[in-house]
Design a protein around this motif. Sequence first.
Motif, short mmCIF file in Angstrom:
data_model
loop_
_atom_site.label_atom_id
_atom_site.label_comp_id
_atom_site.label_asym_id
_atom_site.label_seq_id
_atom_site.Cartn_x
_atom_site.Cartn_y
_atom_site.Cartn_z
N ARG A 206 0.82 -1.20 0.00
CA ARG A 206 0.00 0.00 0.00
C ARG A 206 0.86 1.26 0.00
NH1 ARG A 206 -3.34 1.16 5.29
NH2 ARG A 206 -1.28 1.92 5.87
N TRP A 207 1.90 1.26 0.84
CA TRP A 207 2.80 2.42 0.87
C TRP A 207 3.50 2.60 -0.48
CZ3 TRP A 207 2.47 6.03 4.32
CH2 TRP A 207 2.07 5.75 5.62
N LEU A 208 3.89 1.49 -1.11
CA LEU A 208 4.56 1.57 -2.40
C LEU A 208 3.62 2.13 -3.46
CD1 LEU A 208 7.06 0.98 -4.12
CD2 LEU A 208 6.20 -1.35 -4.45
N GLU A 209 2.37 1.71 -3.42
CA GLU A 209 1.37 2.23 -4.36
C GLU A 209 1.21 3.74 -4.19
OE1 GLU A 209 -3.31 1.43 -5.66
OE2 GLU A 209 -2.52 0.61 -3.79
N GLU A 210 1.15 4.18 -2.93
CA GLU A 210 1.02 5.61 -2.67
C GLU A 210 2.24 6.37 -3.16
OE1 GLU A 210 1.27 7.94 1.38
OE2 GLU A 210 -0.78 7.25 1.07
N LEU A 211 3.41 5.84 -2.89
CA LEU A 211 4.65 6.47 -3.34
C LEU A 211 4.67 6.62 -4.85
CD1 LEU A 211 7.63 7.40 -2.90
CD2 LEU A 211 8.27 4.98 -3.03
N ARG A 212 4.37 5.54 -5.54
CA ARG A 212 4.42 5.58 -7.00
C ARG A 212 3.32 6.45 -7.60
NH1 ARG A 212 6.26 -0.77 -7.84
NH2 ARG A 212 8.51 -0.30 -7.93
N GLY A 213 2.27 6.67 -6.83
CA GLY A 213 1.20 7.54 -7.30
C GLY A 213 1.53 9.02 -7.19
N HIS A 214 2.53 9.35 -6.37
CA HIS A 214 2.85 10.76 -6.12
C HIS A 214 4.26 11.15 -6.55
CE1 HIS A 214 -0.60 10.32 -3.36
NE2 HIS A 214 -0.77 11.60 -3.57
N ALA A 215 5.16 10.20 -6.65
CA ALA A 215 6.58 10.52 -6.90
C ALA A 215 6.95 10.31 -8.37
CB ALA A 215 7.46 9.66 -6.00
N ASP A 216 8.14 10.77 -8.72
CA ASP A 216 8.70 10.54 -10.05
C ASP A 216 8.75 9.05 -10.34
OD1 ASP A 216 11.07 9.97 -11.94
OD2 ASP A 216 10.89 12.14 -12.10
N LYS A 217 8.40 8.68 -11.56
CA LYS A 217 8.33 7.25 -11.89
C LYS A 217 9.69 6.56 -11.81
CE LYS A 217 8.80 7.86 -16.92
NZ LYS A 217 8.17 7.57 -18.23
N ASN A 218 10.77 7.32 -11.90
CA ASN A 218 12.11 6.74 -11.86
C ASN A 218 12.77 6.84 -10.48
OD1 ASN A 218 12.28 5.98 -14.64
ND2 ASN A 218 12.52 8.15 -15.14
#
Length: 218
Positions: free
Chosen positions: A107-119
């Motif tokens: 869940r945290w990873l999903e949130e991170l990838r939803g808000h941060a640079d894709k790389n």
Amino acid sequence: MSNFIDYNQKIDYVFKIVLIGDSAVGKSQFLARFARNEFNTDSKATIGVEFQTKTLSMDNKTVKAQIWDTAGQERYRAVTSAYYRGAVGAMLVYDMTKRQSFDHMARWLEELRGHADKNIIIMLIGNKCDLGSLRAVPTEDAEEFAQRENLFFMETSALEATNVETAFWTVLAEIYRIISKKTLAGNDDSDGNPGVFKGTRILVPSQPQNSEKKGCCM
């Protein structure tokens, strides 16, 4: 690479790193161990957002790591967009004695990838590996998750200073190598702004030699 700093040098790069994960997994102590080589047994829960900085030298360039730490409690999750903005690295931290904290990593990873640079460069951290007898998350489970999600992975102990510096160095050196590679290729889009991050994932760089304790899983 060396971590010797001449404080009269200008800052060449600023790298923003975010720490995310459930409350009480040791994020603040993990950061304090890296930034100040401290561990406070009476540490209180983080309220809102805090950050620390540490200046390092990489290939004769001065890099300032700006590391953000946030409360893991649900009621503080509204800080997300501002918290993640501009981050070029992230540490996903769980407590290896608390299975639920690991199960929440997706869940945290999903949130991170939803808000941060894709790389963004991401490392999965299994903290509190000094409590081996209380282990609730097998190393193999974390390794499998990290491999599936294309993350770096390391088990650490903020209490015993195990792998903490190595974990941060690995992430920072990876970011630095990508940015410097872009610069050398004449494809640097930073327009002079330190810390602008563009690039793709490359192999883990060799880790610096230091006196930090080694152990757990690397």
